[in-house]
Design an enzyme around this catalytic site. Structure first.
Site, PDB file in Angstrom:
ATOM      1  N   CYS A 161      -8.815   3.334  -0.021  1.00 50.23           N
ATOM      2  CA  CYS A 161      -8.027   2.713  -1.086  1.00 50.23           C
ATOM      3  C   CYS A 161      -7.600   1.309  -0.688  1.00 50.23           C
ATOM      4  O   CYS A 161      -6.900   1.114   0.309  1.00 50.23           O
ATOM      5  CB  CYS A 161      -6.793   3.558  -1.386  1.00 50.23           C
ATOM      6  SG  CYS A 161      -5.774   2.831  -2.677  1.00 50.23           S
ATOM      7  N   VAL A 162      -8.025   0.358  -1.498  1.00 50.81           N
ATOM      8  CA  VAL A 162      -7.734  -1.040  -1.222  1.00 50.81           C
ATOM      9  C   VAL A 162      -6.239  -1.350  -1.371  1.00 50.81           C
ATOM     10  O   VAL A 162      -5.682  -2.172  -0.654  1.00 50.81           O
ATOM     11  CB  VAL A 162      -8.629  -1.930  -2.121  1.00 50.81           C
ATOM     12  CG1 VAL A 162      -8.312  -1.737  -3.573  1.00 50.81           C
ATOM     13  CG2 VAL A 162      -8.494  -3.387  -1.751  1.00 50.81           C
TER      14      VAL A 162
END
Ligand SMILES: [Zn+2]
Ligand SMILES: [Zn+2]
Length: 314
Positions: A161-162
């Protein structure tokens, strides 16, 4: 060959920790718009009615409570290791054989192109599909995947997850879901709280409704929070269905999940495999010690399967 959507993840390395600053900036804009520019003035205004004061108190109380939970969950996802493969981990086998495997000389396993102890190779079940990560040079536990952004294997990997600059895996998936949940509640509250001010922004052109800075923050805060509330709702619905079926984003993408999905233990048990059994811990990013002892899935190495569904994938 099917296009792999996870391949673009390698590019995410560049984004790095900037995303934490972006998240905190969005929080700061929302805080300024709701607390400083709108509801503190409404609470302390000389012409504030009883109704205005109660509403302002309610909004301010809820806003701060949800913000606390959101940030607690956010930094729990960011700072918790999603789970990596222990150095000595090998696929399930007889304990005696495992002990025997260590002193034996290594033998080349042609199919894998790596060195494996002979006794270890022979001790594997004949029909088992051993998963091995060539990049990390170790066996992969069930539901484990290699993350090209983190450069290592992640236990029960869901996705990289960025927004949290971390992988979401066995040990922080619950925290990630709670982060989504509180983000949805907080952004919905901010959207509703700023709605009257946003409407006034367009209608009360003649009224002095604040400095240009306050107007800009209200406008930006409303638009950002509305956009996040809608997109996070989509993610929440998707993850609710994944938790209900005890699968990960990667497993759903790879279409491994079928009517005979071996990890599907029924909705209640599937939920407990992620959130734990102790109800008082369901809404906080933590686990009861008892759950950590009783539920091996929370550690990311062993996962209970349906008794009637056989599976050859380790
Ligand atoms: Zn790996
Ligand atoms: Zn990762």
């Amino acid at each position: 060959m099917a296009w792999n959507v996870f391949r673009f993840c390698t590019g995410l390395r560049i984004v790095g920790s900037i995303m934490i600053v972006v998240v905190l900036a969005i929080v700061a804009v929302s805080y300024y718009a709701v607390v400083i520019a709108s509801y503190i003035p409404q609470l302390l205004g000389p012409a504030a009615s009883f109704h205005d004061i109660i509403l302002a108190l309610l909004v301010l109380l809820l806003f701060h409570a949800l913000l606390f939970m959101l940030l607690w969950c956010y930094f729990s996802v960011v700072l918790t290791d999603p789970g990596s493969v222990p150095q000595a981990w090998s696929p399930a086998m007889d304990e005696d054989l495992e002990a025997e495997a260590v002193p034996l000389a290594s033998a080349v396993q042609p199919g894998l192109g790596i060195n494996l102890p002979t006794s270890l190779v022979h001790s594997l079940p004949h029909n088992s599909k051993v998963r091995f990560c060539k990049k990390c040079n170790h066996f992969k536990p069930p539901r484990c995947h290699h993350c090209s952004v983190c450069g290592r294997c992640i236990l029960k990997m869901d996705h990289h997850c960025v927004w949290v600059v971390n992988c979401v895996g066995a040990r922080n998936y619950k925290y990630f879901l709670l982060f989504l949940f509180y983000t949805f509640l907080e952004t919905t509250l901010v959207t509703l709280a700023l709605l009257p001010h946003f409407i006034a922004f367009f209608t009360d052109v003649e009224e002095d409704s604040g400095s240009p800075g306050k107007l800009a923050a209200t406008f930006l805060g409303f638009v950002l929070n509305l956009a996040f509330a809608l997109s996070v709702l989509g993610f929440l619905i998707m993850h609710a269905s994944l938790v209900a079926g005890n699968s990960t984003t990667i497993e759903a993408y790879e279409k491994k999940v079928s009517a005979k999905w071996k990890y599907d233990l029924g909705r209640k048990r599937n939920f407990e495999q992620v959130f734990g059994a102790r109800k008082s811990y369901w809404l906080i990013p933590s686990y009861a010690e008892e759950d950590m002892r009783r539920l091996p899935a929370l550690h990311g190495l062993d996962f209970p399967c349906k008794p009637d569904v056989g599976g050859d994938e380790l």
